[in-house]
Design a protein around this motif. Structure first.
Motif, PDB file in Angstrom:
ATOM      1  N   TRP A  71     -18.829   3.249 -11.317  1.00  0.00           N
ATOM      2  CA  TRP A  71     -18.054   2.687 -12.423  1.00  0.00           C
ATOM      3  C   TRP A  71     -17.941   3.663 -13.595  1.00  0.00           C
ATOM      4  O   TRP A  71     -17.049   3.544 -14.436  1.00  0.00           O
ATOM      5  N   ARG A  72     -18.857   4.638 -13.651  1.00  0.00           N
ATOM      6  CA  ARG A  72     -18.834   5.635 -14.738  1.00  0.00           C
ATOM      7  C   ARG A  72     -17.636   6.565 -14.567  1.00  0.00           C
ATOM      8  O   ARG A  72     -17.315   6.991 -13.456  1.00  0.00           O
ATOM      9  N   ALA A  73     -16.980   6.923 -15.646  1.00  0.00           N
ATOM     10  CA  ALA A  73     -15.754   7.732 -15.583  1.00  0.00           C
ATOM     11  C   ALA A  73     -15.970   9.066 -14.881  1.00  0.00           C
ATOM     12  O   ALA A  73     -15.149   9.475 -14.054  1.00  0.00           O
ATOM     13  N   ASP A  74     -17.069   9.762 -15.181  1.00  0.00           N
ATOM     14  CA  ASP A  74     -17.286  11.072 -14.555  1.00  0.00           C
ATOM     15  C   ASP A  74     -17.533  10.950 -13.052  1.00  0.00           C
ATOM     16  O   ASP A  74     -17.043  11.764 -12.258  1.00  0.00           O
ATOM     17  N   VAL A  75     -18.253   9.921 -12.639  1.00  0.00           N
ATOM     18  CA  VAL A  75     -18.538   9.715 -11.216  1.00  0.00           C
ATOM     19  C   VAL A  75     -17.264   9.272 -10.497  1.00  0.00           C
ATOM     20  O   VAL A  75     -16.940   9.764  -9.414  1.00  0.00           O
ATOM     21  N   PHE A  76     -16.514   8.362 -11.107  1.00  0.00           N
ATOM     22  CA  PHE A  76     -15.279   7.911 -10.473  1.00  0.00           C
ATOM     23  C   PHE A  76     -14.246   9.036 -10.435  1.00  0.00           C
ATOM     24  O   PHE A  76     -13.479   9.143  -9.481  1.00  0.00           O
ATOM     25  N   ARG A  77     -14.227   9.884 -11.448  1.00  0.00           N
ATOM     26  CA  ARG A  77     -13.282  11.018 -11.458  1.00  0.00           C
ATOM     27  C   ARG A  77     -13.496  11.889 -10.213  1.00  0.00           C
ATOM     28  O   ARG A  77     -12.544  12.298  -9.552  1.00  0.00           O
TER      29      ARG A  77
ATOM     30  N   LEU B  58       0.868  -1.179   0.000  1.00  0.00           N
ATOM     31  CA  LEU B  58       0.000   0.000   0.000  1.00  0.00           C
ATOM     32  C   LEU B  58       0.898   1.220   0.000  1.00  0.00           C
ATOM     33  O   LEU B  58       1.832   1.313   0.811  1.00  0.00           O
ATOM     34  N   ARG B  59       0.625   2.140  -0.915  1.00  0.00           N
ATOM     35  CA  ARG B  59       1.400   3.370  -1.004  1.00  0.00           C
ATOM     36  C   ARG B  59       0.456   4.530  -1.289  1.00  0.00           C
ATOM     37  O   ARG B  59      -0.678   4.322  -1.746  1.00  0.00           O
ATOM     38  N   PRO B  60       0.903   5.767  -1.014  1.00  0.00           N
ATOM     39  CA  PRO B  60       0.027   6.914  -1.275  1.00  0.00           C
ATOM     40  C   PRO B  60      -0.447   6.949  -2.735  1.00  0.00           C
ATOM     41  O   PRO B  60       0.329   6.711  -3.663  1.00  0.00           O
ATOM     42  N   LEU B  61      -1.731   7.217  -2.905  1.00  0.00           N
ATOM     43  CA  LEU B  61      -2.322   7.368  -4.223  1.00  0.00           C
ATOM     44  C   LEU B  61      -1.816   8.663  -4.850  1.00  0.00           C
ATOM     45  O   LEU B  61      -1.684   9.678  -4.165  1.00  0.00           O
ATOM     46  N   THR B  62      -1.526   8.638  -6.150  1.00  0.00           N
ATOM     47  CA  THR B  62      -1.082   9.834  -6.865  1.00  0.00           C
ATOM     48  C   THR B  62      -1.965  10.078  -8.080  1.00  0.00           C
ATOM     49  O   THR B  62      -2.679   9.172  -8.535  1.00  0.00           O
ATOM     50  N   ALA B  63      -1.900  11.268  -8.629  1.00  0.00           N
ATOM     51  CA  ALA B  63      -2.675  11.612  -9.823  1.00  0.00           C
ATOM     52  C   ALA B  63      -2.323  10.687 -10.988  1.00  0.00           C
ATOM     53  O   ALA B  63      -3.174  10.388 -11.829  1.00  0.00           O
ATOM     54  N   ASP B  64      -1.084  10.209 -11.034  1.00  0.00           N
ATOM     55  CA  ASP B  64      -0.653   9.322 -12.113  1.00  0.00           C
ATOM     56  C   ASP B  64      -1.314   7.944 -12.058  1.00  0.00           C
ATOM     57  O   ASP B  64      -1.207   7.166 -13.003  1.00  0.00           O
ATOM     58  N   ASP B  65      -1.988   7.634 -10.955  1.00  0.00           N
ATOM     59  CA  ASP B  65      -2.644   6.336 -10.801  1.00  0.00           C
ATOM     60  C   ASP B  65      -4.025   6.275 -11.449  1.00  0.00           C
ATOM     61  O   ASP B  65      -4.664   5.220 -11.439  1.00  0.00           O
ATOM     62  N   TRP B  66      -4.507   7.380 -12.011  1.00  0.00           N
ATOM     63  CA  TRP B  66      -5.859   7.445 -12.544  1.00  0.00           C
ATOM     64  C   TRP B  66      -6.185   6.274 -13.483  1.00  0.00           C
ATOM     65  O   TRP B  66      -7.153   5.547 -13.275  1.00  0.00           O
ATOM     66  N   SER B  67      -5.417   6.099 -14.533  1.00  0.00           N
ATOM     67  CA  SER B  67      -5.750   5.093 -15.555  1.00  0.00           C
ATOM     68  C   SER B  67      -5.791   3.689 -14.979  1.00  0.00           C
ATOM     69  O   SER B  67      -6.734   2.929 -15.242  1.00  0.00           O
ATOM     70  N   ALA B  68      -4.777   3.328 -14.208  1.00  0.00           N
ATOM     71  CA  ALA B  68      -4.718   1.975 -13.646  1.00  0.00           C
ATOM     72  C   ALA B  68      -5.850   1.744 -12.648  1.00  0.00           C
ATOM     73  O   ALA B  68      -6.458   0.667 -12.634  1.00  0.00           O
ATOM     74  N   LEU B  69      -6.151   2.744 -11.829  1.00  0.00           N
ATOM     75  CA  LEU B  69      -7.207   2.567 -10.838  1.00  0.00           C
ATOM     76  C   LEU B  69      -8.584   2.577 -11.490  1.00  0.00           C
ATOM     77  O   LEU B  69      -9.454   1.787 -11.116  1.00  0.00           O
ATOM     78  N   TYR B  70      -8.773   3.422 -12.498  1.00  0.00           N
ATOM     79  CA  TYR B  70     -10.069   3.426 -13.183  1.00  0.00           C
ATOM     80  C   TYR B  70     -10.291   2.119 -13.930  1.00  0.00           C
ATOM     81  O   TYR B  70     -11.437   1.650 -14.052  1.00  0.00           O
ATOM     82  N   ALA B  71      -9.236   1.479 -14.408  1.00  0.00           N
ATOM     83  CA  ALA B  71      -9.382   0.179 -15.062  1.00  0.00           C
ATOM     84  C   ALA B  71     -10.033  -0.833 -14.107  1.00  0.00           C
ATOM     85  O   ALA B  71     -10.825  -1.668 -14.526  1.00  0.00           O
ATOM     86  N   VAL B  72      -9.737  -0.729 -12.816  1.00  0.00           N
ATOM     87  CA  VAL B  72     -10.365  -1.594 -11.811  1.00  0.00           C
ATOM     88  C   VAL B  72     -11.781  -1.098 -11.515  1.00  0.00           C
ATOM     89  O   VAL B  72     -12.741  -1.866 -11.497  1.00  0.00           O
ATOM     90  N   ALA B  73     -11.920   0.205 -11.284  1.00  0.00           N
ATOM     91  CA  ALA B  73     -13.198   0.799 -10.862  1.00  0.00           C
ATOM     92  C   ALA B  73     -14.257   0.800 -11.955  1.00  0.00           C
ATOM     93  O   ALA B  73     -15.446   0.923 -11.655  1.00  0.00           O
ATOM     94  N   SER B  74     -13.861   0.650 -13.206  1.00  0.00           N
ATOM     95  CA  SER B  74     -14.829   0.710 -14.311  1.00  0.00           C
ATOM     96  C   SER B  74     -15.673  -0.557 -14.439  1.00  0.00           C
ATOM     97  O   SER B  74     -16.597  -0.598 -15.255  1.00  0.00           O
ATOM     98  N   ASP B  75     -15.400  -1.553 -13.608  1.00  0.00           N
ATOM     99  CA  ASP B  75     -16.193  -2.779 -13.615  1.00  0.00           C
ATOM    100  C   ASP B  75     -17.435  -2.566 -12.740  1.00  0.00           C
ATOM    101  O   ASP B  75     -17.308  -2.401 -11.525  1.00  0.00           O
ATOM    102  N   PRO B  76     -18.646  -2.568 -13.325  1.00  0.00           N
ATOM    103  CA  PRO B  76     -19.853  -2.326 -12.516  1.00  0.00           C
ATOM    104  C   PRO B  76     -20.021  -3.305 -11.350  1.00  0.00           C
ATOM    105  O   PRO B  76     -20.638  -2.960 -10.336  1.00  0.00           O
TER     106      PRO B  76
END
Length: 193
Positions: A49-55, A19-37
């Motif tokens: 799971w929606r990009a705007d809501v997860f953003r 576990l490490r501090p979350l950074t702005a650069d983690d967006w794509s990798a984390l959204y790849a997980v979160a985009s699964d309904p």
């Protein structure tokens, strides 16, 4: 001597996960997980799971601090996230215990039921209880997957509940807790030296 102040963005390493501090650069990798309904199907915010809501969720995590990326040490992949929030000193808390909330946790479904949540929570709870007396968890009443997972790690449902609103509907959250004693004598202590 008083306990050290809680570092809400530590580097925590377990047997299989980092576990490490979350950074702005983690967006794509984390959204790849979160985009699964499926990740959000029992959560009060089923549309996360929606990009705007997860953003909005992601930006809030960065702004408030305390957010951690969960990394699978085998391949370095981000598999989810969790947060330390709502840090309270004993003077702030009506129960006169210092506390922190651990929550906003989500994992890739391929890690469900395989010990990932247990290891992540053991690392986070163990870290937090070096500085506070109690860790709280807030979970939607209908989120049975999370409620069962919390009970498996020894969290006890308290008498406290909280109401919030989402999309005009009232959402009941149940509050669970793990104290230092619960941690020492509970299932998360297994495997500690």
């Amino acid at each position: 001597m008083s306990p050290p102040e809680l570092d809400r963005q530590p580097l925590l390493e377990g047997e299989r996960y980092l576990l490490r501090p979350l950074t702005a650069d983690d967006w794509s990798a984390l959204y790849a997980v979160a985009s699964d309904p499926a990740v959000w199907e029992q959560h009060p915010m089923t549309d996360r799971w929606r990009a705007d809501v997860f953003r909005a969720f992601f930006e809030d995590a960065l702004a408030k601090g305390g957010a951690l990326a969960i990394i699978d040490k085998r391949d370095g992949a981000i598999i989810g996230s969790s947060r330390f929030q709502a840090l309270k000193s004993a003077e702030d808390d009506e129960e006169e215990q210092s506390s922190v909330e651990i929550g906003w946790t989500f994992l890739s479904p391929r890690y469900w039921g395989k010990g990932a949540n247990r290891e992540v929570k053991r690392l986070m709870v163990g870290h937090a209880l070096q500085s506070v007396e109690r860790v709280d968890f807030r979970v939607g009443e209908a989120n049975w997957r999370s409620r069962i997972a919390l009970e498996k790690i020894g969290a006890q449902q308290t008498r406290r509940t909280e109401l919030s609103k989402h999309q005009g509907k009232r959402v009941l959250h149940l509050v669970y807790a793990i104290t230092r004693e619960d941690f020492t004598n509970g299932p998360l202590s297994q495997g500690l030296e």
